[in-house]
Design a protein around this motif. Sequence first.
Motif, short mmCIF file in Angstrom:
data_model
loop_
_atom_site.label_atom_id
_atom_site.label_comp_id
_atom_site.label_asym_id
_atom_site.label_seq_id
_atom_site.Cartn_x
_atom_site.Cartn_y
_atom_site.Cartn_z
N GLY A 139 0.49 -1.47 -0.13
CA GLY A 139 -0.09 0.47 0.21
C GLY A 139 0.72 1.22 0.26
O GLY A 139 1.61 1.42 0.37
N LEU A 140 0.07 2.35 0.09
CA LEU A 140 1.03 3.82 -0.46
C LEU A 140 1.53 4.37 1.30
O LEU A 140 2.47 4.69 0.92
CB LEU A 140 0.28 4.76 -0.97
CG LEU A 140 0.32 5.72 -0.79
CD1 LEU A 140 1.07 6.39 -2.16
CD2 LEU A 140 -0.50 7.06 -0.59
N PHE A 323 -6.89 -4.81 10.19
CA PHE A 323 -6.58 -5.65 9.44
C PHE A 323 -7.12 -7.11 8.93
O PHE A 323 -6.69 -8.04 7.81
CB PHE A 323 -4.76 -5.93 9.76
CG PHE A 323 -3.79 -4.77 9.84
CD1 PHE A 323 -3.27 -4.49 8.41
CD2 PHE A 323 -3.94 -3.30 11.23
CE1 PHE A 323 -2.60 -3.87 8.83
CE2 PHE A 323 -2.81 -2.74 11.20
CZ PHE A 323 -1.97 -2.36 9.71
N ALA A 374 -10.00 8.58 9.62
CA ALA A 374 -9.83 8.21 8.13
C ALA A 374 -9.72 7.11 8.54
O ALA A 374 -9.41 5.80 9.47
CB ALA A 374 -8.20 8.76 8.40
N SER A 375 -10.24 6.22 7.29
CA SER A 375 -10.72 4.86 7.73
C SER A 375 -11.09 4.26 5.95
O SER A 375 -12.11 4.73 5.82
CB SER A 375 -11.61 4.45 8.29
OG SER A 375 -12.02 3.20 9.22
N LEU A 376 -10.99 3.24 6.24
CA LEU A 376 -11.32 2.42 4.76
C LEU A 376 -13.75 2.36 4.98
O LEU A 376 -13.93 2.12 3.69
CB LEU A 376 -11.04 0.81 4.63
CG LEU A 376 -9.71 0.85 3.36
CD1 LEU A 376 -9.04 -0.45 3.93
CD2 LEU A 376 -9.82 1.51 2.52
N GLU A 407 -13.12 3.58 1.65
CA GLU A 407 -13.09 3.56 0.07
C GLU A 407 -13.91 1.86 0.22
O GLU A 407 -14.07 0.89 -0.71
CB GLU A 407 -11.62 3.72 0.02
CG GLU A 407 -11.20 4.61 -0.79
CD GLU A 407 -11.76 4.97 -1.93
OE1 GLU A 407 -12.87 5.76 -2.18
OE2 GLU A 407 -11.59 3.92 -3.25
N HIS A 417 -8.39 6.16 -5.81
CA HIS A 417 -8.33 5.45 -4.57
C HIS A 417 -6.49 5.63 -3.99
O HIS A 417 -6.94 6.70 -2.73
CB HIS A 417 -8.10 4.11 -4.63
CG HIS A 417 -7.68 3.06 -3.38
ND1 HIS A 417 -9.59 3.42 -2.62
CD2 HIS A 417 -7.02 3.00 -2.97
CE1 HIS A 417 -8.73 2.77 -1.80
NE2 HIS A 417 -7.15 2.22 -1.74
N ASN A 418 -5.80 5.97 -4.97
CA ASN A 418 -4.28 6.69 -4.26
C ASN A 418 -4.37 7.76 -3.34
O ASN A 418 -3.87 8.62 -2.27
CB ASN A 418 -2.96 6.20 -4.83
CG ASN A 418 -2.43 4.61 -4.89
OD1 ASN A 418 -2.97 4.35 -3.44
ND2 ASN A 418 -2.22 4.34 -5.41
N ALA A 421 -5.93 8.33 -0.08
CA ALA A 421 -5.19 7.81 1.23
C ALA A 421 -4.02 8.54 1.49
O ALA A 421 -3.75 9.49 2.51
CB ALA A 421 -4.58 6.32 0.41
N ASP A 424 -6.32 11.78 3.20
CA ASP A 424 -6.06 11.37 4.49
C ASP A 424 -4.90 10.65 5.06
O ASP A 424 -5.04 11.06 6.78
CB ASP A 424 -6.25 9.77 4.29
CG ASP A 424 -7.99 9.46 4.88
OD1 ASP A 424 -8.80 11.24 4.49
OD2 ASP A 424 -8.86 8.49 4.28
N LEU A 439 1.16 -0.90 14.44
CA LEU A 439 1.62 -1.43 13.36
C LEU A 439 1.11 -1.46 11.09
O LEU A 439 1.69 -1.86 11.06
CB LEU A 439 1.51 -2.75 13.11
CG LEU A 439 2.14 -3.58 14.17
CD1 LEU A 439 1.04 -4.56 14.53
CD2 LEU A 439 4.28 -4.12 14.17
P1 GDP Z 1 -0.66 -0.72 6.01
O1 GDP Z 1 -1.09 -1.55 4.99
O2 GDP Z 1 -1.84 0.34 7.17
O3 GDP Z 1 0.89 -0.04 7.06
O4 GDP Z 1 -0.82 0.67 5.22
P2 GDP Z 1 -0.23 1.05 3.71
O5 GDP Z 1 -0.37 2.35 3.07
O6 GDP Z 1 0.97 0.75 3.23
O7 GDP Z 1 -1.75 0.08 2.94
C1 GDP Z 1 -3.28 0.68 3.36
C2 GDP Z 1 -3.73 0.75 2.10
O8 GDP Z 1 -5.27 0.51 2.20
C3 GDP Z 1 -4.06 2.29 1.68
O9 GDP Z 1 -2.46 2.61 0.84
C4 GDP Z 1 -4.87 2.95 1.32
O10 GDP Z 1 -4.79 2.48 -0.41
C5 GDP Z 1 -5.20 1.59 1.57
N1 GDP Z 1 -6.33 2.56 3.42
C6 GDP Z 1 -5.99 2.36 4.32
N2 GDP Z 1 -6.67 2.47 5.16
C7 GDP Z 1 -7.77 3.52 4.62
C8 GDP Z 1 -8.13 5.34 5.08
O11 GDP Z 1 -7.89 5.22 6.19
N3 GDP Z 1 -7.85 6.35 4.22
C9 GDP Z 1 -8.25 5.73 2.82
N4 GDP Z 1 -8.26 6.70 2.17
N5 GDP Z 1 -7.49 4.31 2.14
C10 GDP Z 1 -7.14 3.30 3.29
#
Ligand code: GDP
Length: 483
Positions: A139-140, A323, A374-376, A407, A417-418, A421, A424, A439
């Motif tokens: 992820g980002l 998670f 901030a949450s999915l 999302e 989507h990115n 993120a 956020d 984590l």
């Molecule tokens: P991690 O997995 O929590 O370490 O974070 P990452 O950013 O590497 O991967 C999770 C990915 O899921 C994000 O990059 C987003 O694409 C998406 N995501 C997870 N939580 C959120 C959130 O609160 N807001 C948004 N917009 N996307 C999220």
Amino acid sequence: MSKVLGKIENGTTTTEGRSATTIGLKNESITSSTTNDSTMHAVIHDDYKEKFLDGLLASEFDETSCISRLQSHLYRKSSPHKPSSYLISKLRNYEEIHTRCGPNGKAYNTIMAKILHSKNIKVDDASTCKYLIWTPANGLGNQMVSIAATFLYALLTNRTMLVRFRKDKQGLFCEPFLNLTWLLPEKSPFWNQDHVETYQSVIEKEKANKNSKVDFPSSLFLNLQYQANFHEKFFHCDDSQALLIKVPLLILQSDQYFIPSLFMTPFFNKEVEAMFVEKDMAFHHLGRYLFHPSNSAWRLITNFYQAHLAKADEKIGLQIRVFNPISTPQEVIMNLVLNCTIHNKLLPKVIDMKNSMSTSSDKNKTITKAVLVASLYPEYGENLKTMYMNKPTDTGEVIEVYQPSGEEKQKFNDNKHNMKAWVDMYLLSLSDVLVTTSLSTFGYVAQGLGNLKPWLLYKLTNNETHFPACVREFSMEPCYHAP
Ligand code: GDP
């Protein structure tokens, strides 16, 4: 009062139709007729220092190409953590290397052709351009912490760092380096690493040769993603570094924040310590150097901020990362969030109507706290909002809840989507108080950019409860997941 409302803004630069003065009030000491010249100079000097983050950022950029680079300081408390002069000199030196060796220049074209066509070129001459290509995984948040680590590795080894961004990351960030892009050209023969020998295979060859050294190739792929059987491929060791330093082109793939291992490698240790006198400030400095929201991301961030957060007395960022959504019911997560925030007095309790009058009427001024969720999952923001909308609070504070996006699930290779993120993460980094999920690299980016030590929510993975629901982080530095 919110930082933005109290900030000085002496510029009249109009950027994309929006004057900088709309985000901040002019400082009264500047506009007042009683201001003398030395006060004026001191204020402008301080403003200049803040704008370029105490020398972290180069000052020669064209301001309109990246508005956030020069406006971000208006939205944050100024950081008490100053970059060391050694770090600043390394960054200026890096910018020169990047200008000399960056994409499509003469040196780049010549050396890339050589690397492609000759098997074992070694570089011993410090002035020859060497490259480090970053490629994404996960992820980002993972990508951003690994870009920061890769960039530090580039600084330490005098390599030019190029990033392989596909369409999913186009238009998220400004170019971080003066003059030349950091994007690996799509037509580069190293866009795809399938033809490039892997570090692992070289190590295996050495083993087969009874540990006698084999020649390192001109280009090498390093997979530094977390893997359980990683030991024998360990790149973070002195003897590996002594060889790798001669390889002209490295392609590095990692989803990890491996900066702590660079501190632990004797080969780099002294230099890294000179760069980061405060050891746990590496991401804070490198992240603020590298990651500037593009003009379109900045518009989204500042519009949201102005509409919902700017006027609040306190801004609370709440990152709820689930998670294992299938095995963890939303109610369980919601209880964890409330236990954490209420127990630690970050948010007030709600009370029955009949008790509310006496508590809140005592207050002279109503305190407003804005919570940025901030949450999915949009349900978390909605639940919290409903809770505070329908009942008064025991402190009389007014709680407003906003969630910019929901999302539902993590999407890959998706630009919109990115962007959400990134918005956020950045908005979270503008909080006064931050609560994140342990984590999560998504939370690390926010805490590092924002100079915030978050409350870390316990990482639930099934239908359970945990006490305490959260603990206070002792550092703002991302965690090294796989030491
Ligand atoms: P991690 O997995 O929590 O370490 O974070 P990452 O950013 O590497 O991967 C999770 C990915 O899921 C994000 O990059 C987003 O694409 C998406 N995501 C997870 N939580 C959120 C959130 O609160 N807001 C948004 N917009 N996307 C999220």
